[in-house]
Scaffold this motif. Structure first.
Motif, PDB file in Angstrom:
ATOM      1  N   ASN A 302       0.990  -1.143  -0.034  1.00 55.90           N
ATOM      2  CA  ASN A 302       0.029  -0.091   0.000  1.00 55.90           C
ATOM      3  C   ASN A 302       0.839   1.341  -0.156  1.00 55.90           C
ATOM      4  O   ASN A 302       0.211   2.248  -0.199  1.00 55.90           O
ATOM      5  N   ARG A 306       2.214   1.430  -4.305  1.00 49.93           N
ATOM      6  CA  ARG A 306       1.302   2.606  -4.678  1.00 49.93           C
ATOM      7  C   ARG A 306       2.204   3.288  -5.241  1.00 49.93           C
ATOM      8  O   ARG A 306       1.872   3.929  -6.584  1.00 49.93           O
ATOM      9  N   PHE A 319      -5.610  -0.596  -2.616  1.00 46.81           N
ATOM     10  CA  PHE A 319      -5.097  -1.860  -1.881  1.00 46.81           C
ATOM     11  C   PHE A 319      -6.576  -2.073  -1.420  1.00 46.81           C
ATOM     12  O   PHE A 319      -7.151  -1.377  -0.571  1.00 46.81           O
TER      13      PHE A 319
END
Length: 369
Positions: A302, A306, A319
């Motif tokens: 995440n 990302r 996520f």
């Protein structure tokens, strides 16, 4: 103090004839540092990476690398990562694992099963040996070992079982033991995963690509007969079928690579970068091998994943959290547990007069009070 130990086995807890035999579930996860500090992370990594199940290279060579290089450099970096996801209550992995164990006990009780559920960690605090000692002291005579890992791997599931066997090797009166090897293709686990994804899509719309990121292991383990790769692929296939996805709508990747050896591919972060560069606007990432959110999902996916996708040109990254305390997941976990408890007396307390008679008979034959 005697120079010689009288027995190689740990002392047995006090026993009273006629006491109620107990059944328990030990819900086991990997483990976590006690705090997100360099010393605690170093202690945790030392125990974790010293396990020959985790790193299968010549022992002396690996220990030289581990203590000469890795444990001098990695703990400080890992501590910063742990600190970025740490909760007020502590490590996310510990928080979720403990909550799952409590909920599992409650779910089982609602179905009439009078069993105790404890959680344990393979590495670090709340160890498997510590929890088994506590269960034995409470009069537990039967224990179901339930891993938090849906897919079997020697690096995780077998290592967990090693710890149970090591404990049993120090015990005179070993409780009856059962082990759950895996539930990677269990319909209830797959349905819980699918429902969590569908709920996310209902609120946020659907992505261009769903990435199913599993924890990686060295590719060599596949050649040596470890079933992990095949079980991950089966989980992914069943989940895609449940979601109605075709081959172009999802991708299976592997994360958390350690060292320079070739691991199961494709790797997660390079795949996300390639998607961003190829013009994929939105990806959703789910981590089916993790039943509790942890460093690998909250920070590696995440945060790092990302950033990698967005920097490569992607526009939107989602996520999808792990199952954690999702009611469908706890129900599925309860179903799986109940299935493996079959045949053990868990639903009715023993008859009190019968216990009293059994105790009286034992005492009459010379048993200690």
């Amino acid at each position: 103090m005697s120079l010689f130990k009288l027995s190689p086995f740990a002392p047995e807890p006090p026993f009273s004839h006629g006491q109620v035999p107990r059944t328990a579930v030990l819900y086991c996860n990997l483990g976590t540092p006690d705090t997100p500090t360099t010393p605690d992370v170093r202690r945790f990594l030392s125990e974790f990476l010293s396990d020959p199940r985790v790193v299968e290279i010549p022992r002396l060579l690996w220990l030289l690398i581990l203590h000469g290089i890795i444990l001098r450099v990695r703990p400080a970096k890992s501590a910063a990562k742990y600190a970025s996801v740490w909760l007020p209550e502590g490590s996310p992995l510990k928080v979720w694992t403990e909550k799952q164990a409590k909920l599992l006990q409650g779910w089982l009780a609602q179905r009439g099963h009078q069993v105790q559920v404890r959680y344990a960690m393979r590495y670090g605090s709340t160890s498997i040996a510590e929890q088994l000692d506590a269960l034995k002291a409470a009069g537990t005579t039967r224990v179901l070992i339930l891993p938090a890992y849906p897919q079997y791997s020697a690096t995780t599931t077998a290592s967990l079982f090693d710890a149970v066997y090591a404990w049993a090797g120090q015990v005179r009166a070993i409780p009856e033991l059962r082990f759950v090897n895996h539930y990677h293709d269990d319909a209830r686990y797959i349905a819980a995963l699918a429902m969590s994804i569908q709920r996310h899509w209902k609120s946020h719309g659907r992505p261009d690509q769903l990435v199913m990121s599993f924890h990686g292991v060295p590719e060599r383990t596949l050649q040596l007969g470890d079933p992990y790769h095949c079980e991950c692929r089966k989980t992914a296939r069943l989940l895609a079928e449940q979601l109605g996805l075709n081959q172009e709508q999802f991708k299976v990747t592997y994360q958390s690579r350690l060292g320079r050896a070739r691991w199961l591919q494709p790797y997660t972060e390079p795949s996300l970068i390639a998607m961003g560069k190829a013009g994929v606007k939105r990806v959703d990432v789910v981590c089916p091998a993790f039943t509790s959110d942890c460093l690998e999902t909250l920070e590696e996916i995440n945060m790092e994943g990302r950033a990698a996708f967005l920097q490569a040109g992607g526009k939107e990254f989602h996520f999808i959290p792990c199952l954690n305390d999702d009611p469908e997941w706890i129900t599925a976990l309860c179903d799986i547990t109940q299935q493996h408890l079959a045949g053990w007396p868990t639903q009715a307390a023993p008859d009190a007069p019968q216990l009293a008679a059994s105790r009286a008979a034992a005492l009459a034959l010379g048993a200690k009070q």
